[in-house]
Motif scaffolding. Structure first.
Motif, PDB file in Angstrom:
ATOM      1  N   PRO B   4      47.745 -38.326  63.946  1.00  0.00           N
ATOM      2  CA  PRO B   4      47.360 -38.105  62.560  1.00  0.00           C
ATOM      3  C   PRO B   4      46.760 -39.335  61.903  1.00  0.00           C
ATOM      4  O   PRO B   4      46.015 -39.225  60.954  1.00  0.00           O
ATOM      5  CB  PRO B   4      48.672 -37.721  61.889  1.00  0.00           C
ATOM      6  N   GLY B  13      39.280 -34.263  57.919  1.00  0.00           N
ATOM      7  CA  GLY B  13      40.168 -33.357  57.207  1.00  0.00           C
ATOM      8  C   GLY B  13      39.932 -33.432  55.708  1.00  0.00           C
ATOM      9  O   GLY B  13      39.814 -32.414  55.030  1.00  0.00           O
ATOM     10  N   VAL B  16      36.524 -31.767  54.718  1.00  0.00           N
ATOM     11  CA  VAL B  16      36.592 -30.305  54.742  1.00  0.00           C
ATOM     12  C   VAL B  16      37.369 -29.801  53.532  1.00  0.00           C
ATOM     13  O   VAL B  16      37.004 -28.827  52.888  1.00  0.00           O
ATOM     14  CB  VAL B  16      37.286 -29.853  56.047  1.00  0.00           C
ATOM     15  N   ARG B  17      38.435 -30.512  53.219  1.00  0.00           N
ATOM     16  CA  ARG B  17      39.310 -30.084  52.148  1.00  0.00           C
ATOM     17  C   ARG B  17      38.604 -30.121  50.802  1.00  0.00           C
ATOM     18  O   ARG B  17      38.644 -29.156  50.036  1.00  0.00           O
ATOM     19  CB  ARG B  17      40.500 -31.040  52.136  1.00  0.00           C
ATOM     20  N   THR B  20      35.849 -27.298  50.235  1.00  0.00           N
ATOM     21  CA  THR B  20      36.334 -25.955  49.880  1.00  0.00           C
ATOM     22  C   THR B  20      36.960 -25.934  48.497  1.00  0.00           C
ATOM     23  O   THR B  20      36.867 -24.921  47.811  1.00  0.00           O
ATOM     24  CB  THR B  20      37.392 -25.438  50.871  1.00  0.00           C
ATOM     25  N   GLU B  21      37.591 -27.037  48.099  1.00  0.00           N
ATOM     26  CA  GLU B  21      38.235 -27.048  46.789  1.00  0.00           C
ATOM     27  C   GLU B  21      37.202 -26.877  45.678  1.00  0.00           C
ATOM     28  O   GLU B  21      37.400 -26.109  44.737  1.00  0.00           O
ATOM     29  CB  GLU B  21      39.015 -28.340  46.588  1.00  0.00           C
ATOM     30  N   ALA B  25      37.195 -23.334  43.342  1.00  0.00           N
ATOM     31  CA  ALA B  25      37.420 -23.381  41.896  1.00  0.00           C
ATOM     32  C   ALA B  25      36.230 -22.781  41.159  1.00  0.00           C
ATOM     33  O   ALA B  25      36.391 -22.053  40.175  1.00  0.00           O
ATOM     34  CB  ALA B  25      37.653 -24.816  41.452  1.00  0.00           C
ATOM     35  N   ALA B  57      34.414 -27.765  36.318  1.00  0.00           N
ATOM     36  CA  ALA B  57      35.290 -28.852  35.887  1.00  0.00           C
ATOM     37  C   ALA B  57      36.577 -28.851  36.718  1.00  0.00           C
ATOM     38  O   ALA B  57      37.035 -29.908  37.173  1.00  0.00           O
ATOM     39  CB  ALA B  57      35.615 -28.711  34.406  1.00  0.00           C
ATOM     40  N   ALA B  58      37.132 -27.644  36.946  1.00  0.00           N
ATOM     41  CA  ALA B  58      38.373 -27.562  37.710  1.00  0.00           C
ATOM     42  C   ALA B  58      38.154 -28.037  39.139  1.00  0.00           C
ATOM     43  O   ALA B  58      38.983 -28.763  39.705  1.00  0.00           O
ATOM     44  CB  ALA B  58      38.900 -26.133  37.699  1.00  0.00           C
ATOM     45  N   ARG B  61      37.888 -31.694  39.233  1.00  0.00           N
ATOM     46  CA  ARG B  61      39.187 -32.305  38.994  1.00  0.00           C
ATOM     47  C   ARG B  61      40.053 -32.279  40.252  1.00  0.00           C
ATOM     48  O   ARG B  61      40.648 -33.290  40.599  1.00  0.00           O
ATOM     49  CB  ARG B  61      39.899 -31.589  37.854  1.00  0.00           C
ATOM     50  N   ARG B  65      41.271 -35.409  42.342  1.00  0.00           N
ATOM     51  CA  ARG B  65      42.687 -35.656  42.546  1.00  0.00           C
ATOM     52  C   ARG B  65      43.015 -35.859  44.018  1.00  0.00           C
ATOM     53  O   ARG B  65      43.789 -36.736  44.371  1.00  0.00           O
ATOM     54  CB  ARG B  65      43.496 -34.495  41.982  1.00  0.00           C
ATOM     55  N   ARG B  69      44.527 -39.197  45.847  1.00  0.00           N
ATOM     56  CA  ARG B  69      45.715 -39.178  46.682  1.00  0.00           C
ATOM     57  C   ARG B  69      45.440 -39.844  48.026  1.00  0.00           C
ATOM     58  O   ARG B  69      46.310 -40.411  48.651  1.00  0.00           O
ATOM     59  CB  ARG B  69      46.142 -37.732  46.906  1.00  0.00           C
ATOM     60  N   PRO B  74      50.764 -41.539  47.863  1.00  0.00           N
ATOM     61  CA  PRO B  74      51.262 -40.787  46.702  1.00  0.00           C
ATOM     62  C   PRO B  74      52.185 -41.583  45.805  1.00  0.00           C
ATOM     63  O   PRO B  74      52.168 -41.403  44.590  1.00  0.00           O
ATOM     64  CB  PRO B  74      52.022 -39.640  47.340  1.00  0.00           C
ATOM     65  N   ASP B  78      51.976 -42.002  41.615  1.00  0.00           N
ATOM     66  CA  ASP B  78      53.050 -41.576  40.726  1.00  0.00           C
ATOM     67  C   ASP B  78      53.415 -42.687  39.760  1.00  0.00           C
ATOM     68  O   ASP B  78      53.701 -42.457  38.601  1.00  0.00           O
ATOM     69  CB  ASP B  78      54.284 -41.193  41.538  1.00  0.00           C
ATOM     70  N   GLY B  81      51.252 -42.951  36.858  1.00  0.00           N
ATOM     71  CA  GLY B  81      51.540 -41.913  35.884  1.00  0.00           C
ATOM     72  C   GLY B  81      50.538 -40.819  35.935  1.00  0.00           C
ATOM     73  O   GLY B  81      50.442 -40.035  35.036  1.00  0.00           O
TER      74      GLY B  81
END
Lengths: 249, 81
Positions: B4, B13, B16-17, B20-21, B25, B57-58, B61, B65, B69, B74, B78, B81
């Motif tokens: 990995p 990865g 590709v991710r 599609t996101e 949306a 917009a979504a 976003r 995001r 990440r 992560p 966090d 904030g």
């Protein structure tokens, strides 16, 4: 050669059956789902049966896989996330095995049916909603307002976040389905060209068929990995609403 | 099984991710807008247009995001904030 590259995905009932008007015929996809479950179970049981201190090939492969899934969960959800290990591991193993078994010529790729991937993704998303609402109650709706949003932006952010939440299970399902389908269509087209091209030019698409086939081995793993890591991310989002505020560790 | 941590597979990865996101949306936004138009108010094409804008917009976003990440583990995100 005249065969459509989409022909491989067609399903015809092998043993027609229906209960109360609901079609539950046994077809190729169903049989291969059983095959995937059987192969995965046999492999895992065999790998786990010897439990040597110095693992054999199968056992070390299985240990690698378990360690890999465990790391995914720990990275995205932290220690509390380990309670989802059975779900996450089952999804990963099933998708991985069905992607790889589908690469053997003559078999069927279960994950190239959108209904299969959609059931998985909506299950995952449903679980994340249930977990979120049961842990945080109504405060879980706060997931629609990211922390640090200025007050005047809130009415704008809520529709945007609702859309991105709805898009989650859809993108999860479509990504796996589309990648598996596209890969197999590409292989079918290239191999069709090889057969139709004859000796003089046929070697060129054949080289590409072999190359893409190799690439598909990587894709099969990546797609299983992405599906699983996103499962962890979505569950983790529901689990730790806005990061680790409430479950600090 | 490729490890990995392999940067090639991690990068593939991620690519590709995010692709599609963005698309998912946009489709959900447009679809919701279109549904509001067709079944609720009959205001075609305004709901569709607004839905597409919100969908875009979504998508941006969620792509942003997931890229964030990827850059910081992560735990760092966090803390910010």
């Amino acid at each position: 050669m005249e065969e459509s590259p989409l022909h491989q995905f067609e399903l015809h009932p092998w043993i027609p059956m229906s209960i109360g008007g609901v079609d539950i015929s046994i077809n190729k996809a169903v049989v291969f789902m059983w095959v995937v479950i059987a192969v995965a179970s046999v492999c895992m049981v065999m790998a786990g049966s010897s439990r040597k201190l110095v693992p054999g090939k199968l056992q070390s492969l299985a240990e690698m896989m378990v360690e890999f899934i465990r790391n995914m969960i720990l990275e995205t959800m932290g220690k509390d996330g380990m309670r989802f290990f059975p779900l996450v591991a089952t999804l990963f193993v099933f998708i991985l095995f069905s992607n790889y078994i589908g690469l053997i010529p003559g078999t069927y790729t279960v994950t190239s049916q959108i209904i299969v991937t959609a059931v998985f993704s909506f299950l995952v998303y449903g679980i994340s909603l249930v977990v979120g609402f049961s842990l945080h109650g109504v405060k879980f709706l706060g997931i629609l307002v990211p922390p640090g949003t200025p007050g005047w932006l809130v009415p704008l952010m809520i529709p945007i976040e609702i859309i991105s939440q709805i898009a989650r299970p859809i993108s999860l399902a479509v990504r796996l389905f589309a990648n598996m389908t596209a890969g197999h269509v590409m292989l079918a087209v290239l191999f069709g060209l090889t057969v139709g091209g004859g000796v003089l030019i046929g070697w060129l698409p054949f080289v590409f068929t072999v190359a893409i086939y190799g690439l598909e081995f990587g894709i099969a793993f990546i797609q299983a990995y992405i599906f699983t890591i996103l499962t962890c991310v979505y569950l983790g989002d529901a689990f730790h609403l806005h990061g680790h505020e409430e479950h600090a560790h | 099984m490729p490890p990995p941590q392999d940067p090639l597979y991690a990068g593939l990865g991620q690519a590709v991710r995010i692709g599609t996101e963005l698309l998912a949306a946009l489709i959900v936004g447009g679809g919701l807008g279109w549904a509001v138009d067709t079944y609720l108010f009959g205001t075609i094409p305004w709901g569709l247009v607004i839905g597409l804008v919100f969908g875009l917009a979504a998508g941006m976003r969620s792509a942003y995001r997931s890229a964030q990440r990827w850059q910081n583990p992560p735990t760092d995100v966090d803390k910010q904030g």
